[in-house]
Design an enzyme around this catalytic site. Structure first.
Site, PDB file in Angstrom:
ATOM      1  N   ASP A  27       9.280  61.088  57.461  1.00 33.94           N
ATOM      2  CA  ASP A  27       9.846  60.567  56.222  1.00 33.94           C
ATOM      3  C   ASP A  27       9.071  61.107  55.035  1.00 33.94           C
ATOM      4  OD1 ASP A  27      11.665  59.172  54.688  1.00 33.94           O
ATOM      5  OD2 ASP A  27      10.746  57.222  55.005  1.00 33.94           O
ATOM      6  N   GLY A  28       9.784  61.248  53.934  1.00 34.61           N
ATOM      7  CA  GLY A  28       9.189  61.658  52.671  1.00 34.61           C
ATOM      8  C   GLY A  28       9.488  60.623  51.615  1.00 34.61           C
ATOM      9  N   GLU A  66      10.248  65.352  52.197  1.00 35.67           N
ATOM     10  CA  GLU A  66      10.988  65.259  53.463  1.00 35.67           C
ATOM     11  C   GLU A  66      10.738  66.503  54.321  1.00 35.67           C
ATOM     12  OE1 GLU A  66      12.544  62.691  54.667  1.00 35.67           O
ATOM     13  OE2 GLU A  66      13.188  61.485  52.959  1.00 35.67           O
ATOM     14  N   ASP A  88      15.415  60.754  58.216  1.00 30.79           N
ATOM     15  CA  ASP A  88      16.478  60.034  57.510  1.00 30.79           C
ATOM     16  C   ASP A  88      17.006  60.845  56.327  1.00 30.79           C
ATOM     17  OD1 ASP A  88      14.535  59.654  55.535  1.00 30.79           O
ATOM     18  OD2 ASP A  88      14.185  57.560  56.064  1.00 30.79           O
ATOM     19  N   HIS A 142      15.714  52.698  56.457  1.00 31.22           N
ATOM     20  CA  HIS A 142      15.559  51.272  56.154  1.00 31.22           C
ATOM     21  C   HIS A 142      16.553  50.385  56.890  1.00 31.22           C
ATOM     22  CE1 HIS A 142      12.814  52.807  53.221  1.00 31.22           C
ATOM     23  NE2 HIS A 142      13.790  53.482  52.639  1.00 31.22           N
ATOM     24  N   ASP A 152       7.988  55.740  57.208  1.00 23.62           N
ATOM     25  CA  ASP A 152       8.119  55.385  55.801  1.00 23.62           C
ATOM     26  C   ASP A 152       6.813  54.794  55.270  1.00 23.62           C
ATOM     27  OD1 ASP A 152       9.943  54.801  53.376  1.00 23.62           O
ATOM     28  OD2 ASP A 152       9.050  52.854  53.812  1.00 23.62           O
TER      29      ASP A 152
END
Length: 163
Positions: A27-28, A66, A88, A142, A152
């Protein structure tokens, strides 16, 4: 949950249980776009952390973070290993699975103009090509998937005093 909505990895582990139990989750994050950002990647096997990495940049974009995350995730995997990398970011997933091969054939050009973040796209694509048994899949952000939430938390660690 903290007031700012940013959970530590320990808080994530206490709160979430769903989602895949194995794979590499990336995740970024960016506070402002552009602005300061962070990235995180965690490799998990049967619910246990095998490796995790994180980093940050004082002036970046969410897409760059990302890509940094997926690069770190791919680097955790040996060339002959089979693994699934989850992101994501639809941009990252579609770039690696659909678009990059054509861009490479055309000298790293899109039909509609230059490839954005070319340096990171080329690194990620090269790592993916060196790992033919790796799949890159999209996972919803999320939605309570434990290891995506953990990634995250790594990606937003630059905003907290603890990881």
């Amino acid at each position: 949950m903290p007031e700012n909505g940013l959970m530590t990895t320990a808080e994530v582990l206490e709160r979430y249980r769903s989602g895949p139990a194995s794979g590499v989750f990336t995740d970024g994050s960016c506070s402002g776009n552009p602005g300061p950002g962070g990235w995180g990647a965690v490799r998990v096997r049967e619910g246990r952390v095998v490796d995790e990495r994180l980093g940050d940049d004082p002036d970046t974009t969410n897409n760059r973070m990302e890509f940094e995350a997926v690069i770190a995730g791919l680097e955790m995997i040996g060339a002959g290993e089979a693994e699934t990398v989850y992101s994501d970011s639809r941009l990252v997933v579609q770039t690696l699975n659909e678009w990059a091969a054509g861009w490479a054939r055309r000298g790293w050009k899109r039909r509609t103009g230059p490839v954005k973040n070319l340096d990171l796209v080329q690194r990620a694509y090269a790592l993916k090509q060196e790992r033919p048994h790796v799949r890159v899949e999209w996972i919803a952000a999320h939605n309570g998937a434990l290891w995506n939430e953990y990634a995250d938390a790594l990606a937003t660690a630059y905003l907290r005093d603890e990881v």
